[in-house]
Design a protein around this motif. Structure first.
Motif, PDB file in Angstrom:
ATOM      1  N   VAL A 106      -8.743   0.612  -5.417  1.00 38.04           N
ATOM      2  CA  VAL A 106      -9.743   0.277  -4.407  1.00 38.04           C
ATOM      3  C   VAL A 106     -10.915  -0.373  -5.118  1.00 38.04           C
ATOM      4  CG1 VAL A 106     -11.295   1.170  -2.635  1.00 38.04           C
ATOM      5  CG2 VAL A 106      -9.024   2.169  -2.921  1.00 38.04           C
ATOM      6  N   ASP A 107     -11.277  -1.575  -4.690  1.00 39.33           N
ATOM      7  CA  ASP A 107     -12.356  -2.278  -5.383  1.00 39.33           C
ATOM      8  C   ASP A 107     -13.715  -1.865  -4.815  1.00 39.33           C
ATOM      9  OD1 ASP A 107     -12.846  -3.746  -3.055  1.00 39.33           O
ATOM     10  OD2 ASP A 107     -11.811  -5.540  -3.767  1.00 39.33           O
ATOM     11  N   PRO A 108     -14.815  -2.328  -5.415  1.00 40.53           N
ATOM     12  CA  PRO A 108     -16.143  -1.882  -4.972  1.00 40.53           C
ATOM     13  C   PRO A 108     -16.454  -2.206  -3.513  1.00 40.53           C
ATOM     14  CG  PRO A 108     -16.281  -2.884  -7.139  1.00 40.53           C
ATOM     15  CD  PRO A 108     -14.885  -3.135  -6.646  1.00 40.53           C
ATOM     16  N   LEU A 109     -15.758  -3.172  -2.924  1.00 37.61           N
ATOM     17  CA  LEU A 109     -15.977  -3.504  -1.515  1.00 37.61           C
ATOM     18  C   LEU A 109     -15.146  -2.636  -0.585  1.00 37.61           C
ATOM     19  CD1 LEU A 109     -16.074  -7.415  -1.702  1.00 37.61           C
ATOM     20  CD2 LEU A 109     -17.994  -5.817  -1.609  1.00 37.61           C
ATOM     21  N   GLY A 110     -14.330  -1.748  -1.165  1.00 37.87           N
ATOM     22  CA  GLY A 110     -13.505  -0.888  -0.338  1.00 37.87           C
ATOM     23  C   GLY A 110     -12.186  -1.489   0.053  1.00 37.87           C
ATOM     24  N   ASP A 111     -11.808  -2.612  -0.546  1.00 35.18           N
ATOM     25  CA  ASP A 111     -10.530  -3.243  -0.243  1.00 35.18           C
ATOM     26  C   ASP A 111      -9.446  -2.705  -1.170  1.00 35.18           C
ATOM     27  OD1 ASP A 111     -11.540  -4.821   1.791  1.00 35.18           O
ATOM     28  OD2 ASP A 111     -12.077  -6.450   0.438  1.00 35.18           O
ATOM     29  N   VAL A 112      -8.234  -2.554  -0.640  1.00 36.63           N
ATOM     30  CA  VAL A 112      -7.125  -2.001  -1.410  1.00 36.63           C
ATOM     31  C   VAL A 112      -6.396  -3.124  -2.133  1.00 36.63           C
ATOM     32  CG1 VAL A 112      -4.995  -0.654  -1.323  1.00 36.63           C
ATOM     33  CG2 VAL A 112      -6.873  -0.128   0.250  1.00 36.63           C
ATOM     34  N   PHE A 113      -6.399  -3.062  -3.451  1.00 34.88           N
ATOM     35  CA  PHE A 113      -5.733  -4.038  -4.307  1.00 34.88           C
ATOM     36  C   PHE A 113      -4.346  -3.523  -4.638  1.00 34.88           C
ATOM     37  CE2 PHE A 113      -4.428  -5.088  -8.624  1.00 34.88           C
ATOM     38  CZ  PHE A 113      -4.498  -6.469  -8.638  1.00 34.88           C
ATOM     39  N   VAL A 114      -3.331  -4.404  -4.557  1.00 33.75           N
ATOM     40  CA  VAL A 114      -1.962  -4.043  -4.908  1.00 33.75           C
ATOM     41  C   VAL A 114      -1.405  -5.115  -5.836  1.00 33.75           C
ATOM     42  CG1 VAL A 114       0.375  -3.605  -4.057  1.00 33.75           C
ATOM     43  CG2 VAL A 114      -1.593  -2.877  -2.706  1.00 33.75           C
ATOM     44  N   GLN A 115      -0.863  -4.700  -6.961  1.00 35.12           N
ATOM     45  CA  GLN A 115      -0.174  -5.623  -7.848  1.00 35.12           C
ATOM     46  C   GLN A 115       1.316  -5.583  -7.494  1.00 35.12           C
ATOM     47  OE1 GLN A 115      -0.816  -8.251  -9.508  1.00 35.12           O
ATOM     48  NE2 GLN A 115      -1.397  -7.607 -11.558  1.00 35.12           N
ATOM     49  N   ALA A 116       1.795  -6.619  -6.842  1.00 36.13           N
ATOM     50  CA  ALA A 116       3.171  -6.661  -6.361  1.00 36.13           C
ATOM     51  C   ALA A 116       4.006  -7.568  -7.253  1.00 36.13           C
ATOM     52  CB  ALA A 116       3.204  -7.134  -4.907  1.00 36.13           C
ATOM     53  N   GLY A 117       5.229  -7.869  -6.798  1.00 38.61           N
ATOM     54  CA  GLY A 117       6.120  -8.730  -7.547  1.00 38.61           C
ATOM     55  C   GLY A 117       6.977  -7.958  -8.528  1.00 38.61           C
ATOM     56  N   ARG A 118       7.766  -8.684  -9.289  1.00 39.18           N
ATOM     57  CA  ARG A 118       8.599  -8.086 -10.336  1.00 39.18           C
ATOM     58  C   ARG A 118       7.816  -8.040 -11.645  1.00 39.18           C
ATOM     59  NH1 ARG A 118      12.387 -11.134  -7.384  1.00 39.18           N
ATOM     60  NH2 ARG A 118      14.171  -9.911  -6.656  1.00 39.18           N
ATOM     61  N   PRO A 119       8.107  -7.083 -12.480  1.00 37.98           N
ATOM     62  CA  PRO A 119       7.445  -7.059 -13.798  1.00 37.98           C
ATOM     63  C   PRO A 119       7.616  -8.391 -14.513  1.00 37.98           C
ATOM     64  CG  PRO A 119       8.646  -5.016 -13.415  1.00 37.98           C
ATOM     65  CD  PRO A 119       9.013  -5.941 -12.290  1.00 37.98           C
ATOM     66  N   GLY A 120       6.523  -8.937 -15.002  1.00 41.33           N
ATOM     67  CA  GLY A 120       6.544 -10.243 -15.631  1.00 41.33           C
ATOM     68  C   GLY A 120       6.265 -11.378 -14.674  1.00 41.33           C
ATOM     69  N   ASP A 121       6.299 -11.093 -13.380  1.00 40.83           N
ATOM     70  CA  ASP A 121       6.018 -12.104 -12.358  1.00 40.83           C
ATOM     71  C   ASP A 121       5.121 -11.474 -11.292  1.00 40.83           C
ATOM     72  OD1 ASP A 121       6.115 -14.539 -11.042  1.00 40.83           O
ATOM     73  OD2 ASP A 121       7.947 -14.044  -9.932  1.00 40.83           O
ATOM     74  N   GLU A 122       4.023 -10.846 -11.738  1.00 36.08           N
ATOM     75  CA  GLU A 122       3.151 -10.097 -10.848  1.00 36.08           C
ATOM     76  C   GLU A 122       2.348 -11.019  -9.933  1.00 36.08           C
ATOM     77  OE1 GLU A 122       3.275  -9.692 -14.106  1.00 36.08           O
ATOM     78  OE2 GLU A 122       3.935  -7.628 -14.474  1.00 36.08           O
ATOM     79  N   VAL A 123       2.009 -10.495  -8.768  1.00 37.59           N
ATOM     80  CA  VAL A 123       1.214 -11.228  -7.786  1.00 37.59           C
ATOM     81  C   VAL A 123       0.077 -10.325  -7.323  1.00 37.59           C
ATOM     82  CG1 VAL A 123       1.188 -12.339  -5.527  1.00 37.59           C
ATOM     83  CG2 VAL A 123       3.191 -12.585  -7.005  1.00 37.59           C
ATOM     84  N   ASN A 124      -1.167 -10.781  -7.499  1.00 43.95           N
ATOM     85  CA  ASN A 124      -2.321 -10.044  -6.978  1.00 43.95           C
ATOM     86  C   ASN A 124      -2.310 -10.110  -5.458  1.00 43.95           C
ATOM     87  OD1 ASN A 124      -4.370 -11.614  -9.517  1.00 43.95           O
ATOM     88  ND2 ASN A 124      -3.086  -9.816  -9.694  1.00 43.95           N
ATOM     89  N   SER A 125      -2.621  -9.006  -4.807  1.00 44.21           N
ATOM     90  CA  SER A 125      -2.704  -9.031  -3.340  1.00 44.21           C
ATOM     91  C   SER A 125      -3.671  -7.968  -2.867  1.00 44.21           C
ATOM     92  CB  SER A 125      -1.324  -8.812  -2.708  1.00 44.21           C
ATOM     93  OG  SER A 125      -0.817  -7.523  -3.024  1.00 44.21           O
ATOM     94  N   TRP A 126      -4.158  -8.159  -1.648  1.00 50.56           N
ATOM     95  CA  TRP A 126      -5.042  -7.193  -1.004  1.00 50.56           C
ATOM     96  C   TRP A 126      -4.451  -6.836   0.352  1.00 50.56           C
ATOM     97  CZ3 TRP A 126      -6.500 -10.609  -4.510  1.00 50.56           C
ATOM     98  CH2 TRP A 126      -7.419 -10.213  -5.491  1.00 50.56           C
ATOM     99  N   LEU A 127      -4.405  -5.549   0.665  1.00 50.05           N
ATOM    100  CA  LEU A 127      -3.899  -5.129   1.962  1.00 50.05           C
ATOM    101  C   LEU A 127      -4.853  -5.573   3.058  1.00 50.05           C
ATOM    102  CD1 LEU A 127      -2.601  -1.476   1.413  1.00 50.05           C
ATOM    103  CD2 LEU A 127      -1.371  -3.632   1.176  1.00 50.05           C
ATOM    104  N   TRP A 128      -4.272  -5.975   4.183  1.00 54.45           N
ATOM    105  CA  TRP A 128      -5.097  -6.332   5.335  1.00 54.45           C
ATOM    106  C   TRP A 128      -5.834  -5.096   5.834  1.00 54.45           C
ATOM    107  CZ3 TRP A 128      -2.296 -10.032   9.261  1.00 54.45           C
ATOM    108  CH2 TRP A 128      -1.913 -11.184   8.589  1.00 54.45           C
ATOM    109  N   THR A 129      -7.099  -5.259   6.158  1.00 57.67           N
ATOM    110  CA  THR A 129      -7.847  -4.187   6.801  1.00 57.67           C
ATOM    111  C   THR A 129      -8.612  -4.771   7.985  1.00 57.67           C
ATOM    112  OG1 THR A 129      -9.956  -4.418   5.608  1.00 57.67           O
ATOM    113  CG2 THR A 129      -8.205  -3.140   4.528  1.00 57.67           C
ATOM    114  N   SER A 130      -8.993  -3.894   8.898  1.00 59.26           N
ATOM    115  CA  SER A 130      -9.703  -4.352  10.089  1.00 59.26           C
ATOM    116  C   SER A 130     -11.112  -4.834   9.770  1.00 59.26           C
ATOM    117  CB  SER A 130      -9.767  -3.227  11.134  1.00 59.26           C
ATOM    118  OG  SER A 130     -10.353  -2.068  10.571  1.00 59.26           O
ATOM    119  N   GLU A 131     -11.566  -4.640   8.526  1.00 64.16           N
ATOM    120  CA  GLU A 131     -12.881  -5.150   8.132  1.00 64.16           C
ATOM    121  C   GLU A 131     -12.890  -6.669   8.083  1.00 64.16           C
ATOM    122  OE1 GLU A 131     -16.786  -5.566   6.678  1.00 64.16           O
ATOM    123  OE2 GLU A 131     -15.765  -3.984   7.786  1.00 64.16           O
TER     124      GLU A 131
END
Length: 564
Positions: A106-131
């Motif tokens: 969870v970043d300082p703005l309260g958004d949920v960060f998820v590192q997705a993808g396969r190992p070695g091919d990671e993709v930064n992403s943030w979960l959708w929130t109603s904010e």
């Protein structure tokens, strides 16, 4: 009693954001009780090598405590509150951007960060929130204005005195409709707008609030016509009204507005209707701490700072008001890591289980037939609709209106008409960065004979039409939704975020207006944010999202070049 428009209005008011968040909280906590704020009691009671002491604060320092669970899981139960807290960290960026697949923070703005993808091919992403995310909610078709009917003029909260005796709108006089009885702090609406009983040629513009934009929603060429067009329009504010729509005409006409869908942050808003440093590289990040050999087996205490192999570990808390829970805090890295496995498939996820797969965070839903996990929407796997101020992208009748054209300028005649069998490429610079699509309106004018035009996101010409006309001298409009694409000129210059238009059989002047964008994150809709905000210092999170947006924008029919 009507209220005349006020000169000041807030484009995206803070109150609207707070109400959206309150609505989401109310919807998700109704009937469940209110959990008390959870603190971290006491001082450190356990250090690396010690056992985990429940009910106190345990400090493992820089070491990593690992539970090797295989297909089992760490089950957290708290009957009176949240079973797990992900604590925002002030130092999440930039190192979390290079964290292993499966990282959740969870970043300082309260958004949920998820590192997705396969190992070695990671993709930064943030979960959708109603904010900040949006969702479209269809509603029963509802007439919100018919200027011919006094009962259906009751939504007018400003400008009613400018209507003529029959209820027609008069030139240059905007009217403002309130939709507060239908939606609380809405983003935008979808529907239909119709003009009837006009006295001569003209056009109509629909927008949220403030100064009238230089766009058109419906155009007509003569008296006595009945014309309709799809409507997607941003909602604005006026005084105490939080969801308003403004309509203005250039010639007297009756106007009808029908609502079919609302764009909101959370469905509960719809009333029932009858800067910082760039991300560090992996080499700059702190070296990982190598875990020690297995320190705990099933039946033994969990040892902090070491690798533990307990099978299924259940932590249960029945403290009143959710006063006890498991809080994960790591100021220097990931808050939680859900280990990815290529062997892990959706059917393995039991109800309530969280896992990270190739496409992002997955949630086990517990059904017994077929796929039993749902992918959470995030910036890496989905796009959302964002309303923007109505913006003119193209008007072939003037040099200024042709400024965004990358191709086709040489095939426009002296009257501003695009010749038949001509391809136009329009660049949406300063409107969107790595968008996926757009909504808006296309208009043709001064046609030479019957013909049609196709709007699409580049690539081969589709066998479809966006707007059709049947004779010379026509003025017609139609709603448009299209993908955006990338385009490379014959000189080798590459442009992302373009839309193509192709005219067939007839010459015509062409006008294209944008009212909405399909994006992976609202940060892509740069027309909504001034440059000073987008480039401000301390924007590590924004830069991280820009990187994620670029990754997500790559798809089979559009590679995103690094130099774009």
């Amino acid at each position: 009693m009507t209220h005349e428009p006020q000169p000041d209005h807030d484009h995206v008011p803070e109150r609207r954001r707070l109400l959206r968040r309150a609505a989401a909280v109310a919807a998700t906590t109704a009937g469940a009780g209110v959990a008390a704020t959870v603190g971290l009691p006491g001082t450190a009671r356990a250090a690396p090598g010690d056992h985990l002491t429940m009910g106190t604060t345990n400090d493992a320092g820089p070491a990593t405590t690992t539970l090797s669970l295989g297909y089992a899981g760490l089950t957290l139960r708290n009957t009176a509150g949240a079973p797990l807290r992900l604590v925002p960290g002030e130092q999440v960026y930039p190192h979390v951007l290079d964290s292993p697949t499966g990282t959740v923070a969870v970043d300082p703005l309260g958004d949920v960060f998820v590192q997705a993808g396969r190992p070695g091919d990671e993709v930064n992403s943030w979960l959708w929130t109603s904010e900040w995310a949006t969702t479209s909610v269809p509603v029963r078709p509802t007439r919100v204005l018919d200027s011919r009917d006094p009962d259906l003029r009751r939504t007018i909260v400003a400008g009613a005195s400018t209507l003529d005796p029959t209820g027609r709108l008069t030139p240059g006089n905007p009217i403002v409709l309130s939709l507060d009885h239908l939606v609380r702090d809405g983003y935008a609406l979808k529907g239909n707008v119709t003009v009837v009983g006009m006295t001569g040629p003209g056009f109509l513009t629909v927008w949220g609030s403030g100064t009238r934009p230089t766009v058109s929603t419906v155009n007509w060429s003569a008296a006595g016509q009945i014309l309709s067009n799809f409507l997607f329009a941003e909602l604005g504010t006026l005084g105490g009204y939080r969801s308003v729509l403004t309509v203005q005409v250039s010639a007297p006409t009756h106007v009808i507005v029908d609502l079919t869908s609302l764009l909101v942050g959370h469905p509960s808003q719809v009333v029932a209707v009858g800067g910082g440093a760039a991300p560090a590289s992996a080499a700059e990040a702190a070296p990982p701490v190598e875990p020690a050999p297995a320190a705990a087996a099933p039946g033994e205490p969990v040892v902090l700072g070491q690798r533990n192999s307990p099978g299924v570990t259940t932590v249960t808390s029945a403290a009143p008001d959710g006063a006890a829970t498991l809080a994960l805090r790591n100021p220097n890295g990931a808050t939680l890591e859900l280990t990815h496995s290529d062997l892990h498939v959706a059917s393995d996820l039991a109800v309530g289980t969280l896992g990270v797969g190739v496409y992002g965070l997955e949630v086990g839903n517990g059904t017994s037939v077929g796929r039993i996990s749902d992918a959470a929407f995030s910036t890496s796997n989905a796009t959302m609709l964002v309303s923007v101020p109505p913006t003119r992208l193209l008007d072939t009748r003037s040099a200024a209106g042709r400024a965004r054209l990358l191709e086709g300028v040489g095939r426009i005649d002296g009257r501003g008409r695009v010749l038949a069998e001509t391809l136009l490429i329009v660049h949406l610079r300063d409107i969107v960065e790595y968008g996926d699509g757009m909504l808006g309106n296309i208009t043709v004018a001064d046609t030479t004979q019957g013909g049609f035009a196709t709007v699409w996101g580049t690539g081969s010409l589709p066998t479809a039409s966006t707007i059709n006309w049947w004779t010379a001298g026509q003025l017609l409009s139609n709603g448009v939704i299209t993908q955006l694409g990338g385009y490379e000129t014959v000189g080798g210059d590459y442009y992302p975020d373009v839309v193509a238009i192709y005219l067939q059989k007839s010459a015509a002047a062409v006008i294209l207006d944008a009212t909405g964008l399909l994006v992976h994150h609202p940060d892509s809709a740069v027309v909504n944010a001034p440059t000073s905000t987008r480039t401000a210092a301390g924007s590590a999170g924004r830069r991280a999202r820009a990187r994620a947006i670029r990754q997500a924008a790559e798809r089979g029919d559009r590679a995103v070049r690094a130099d774009a």
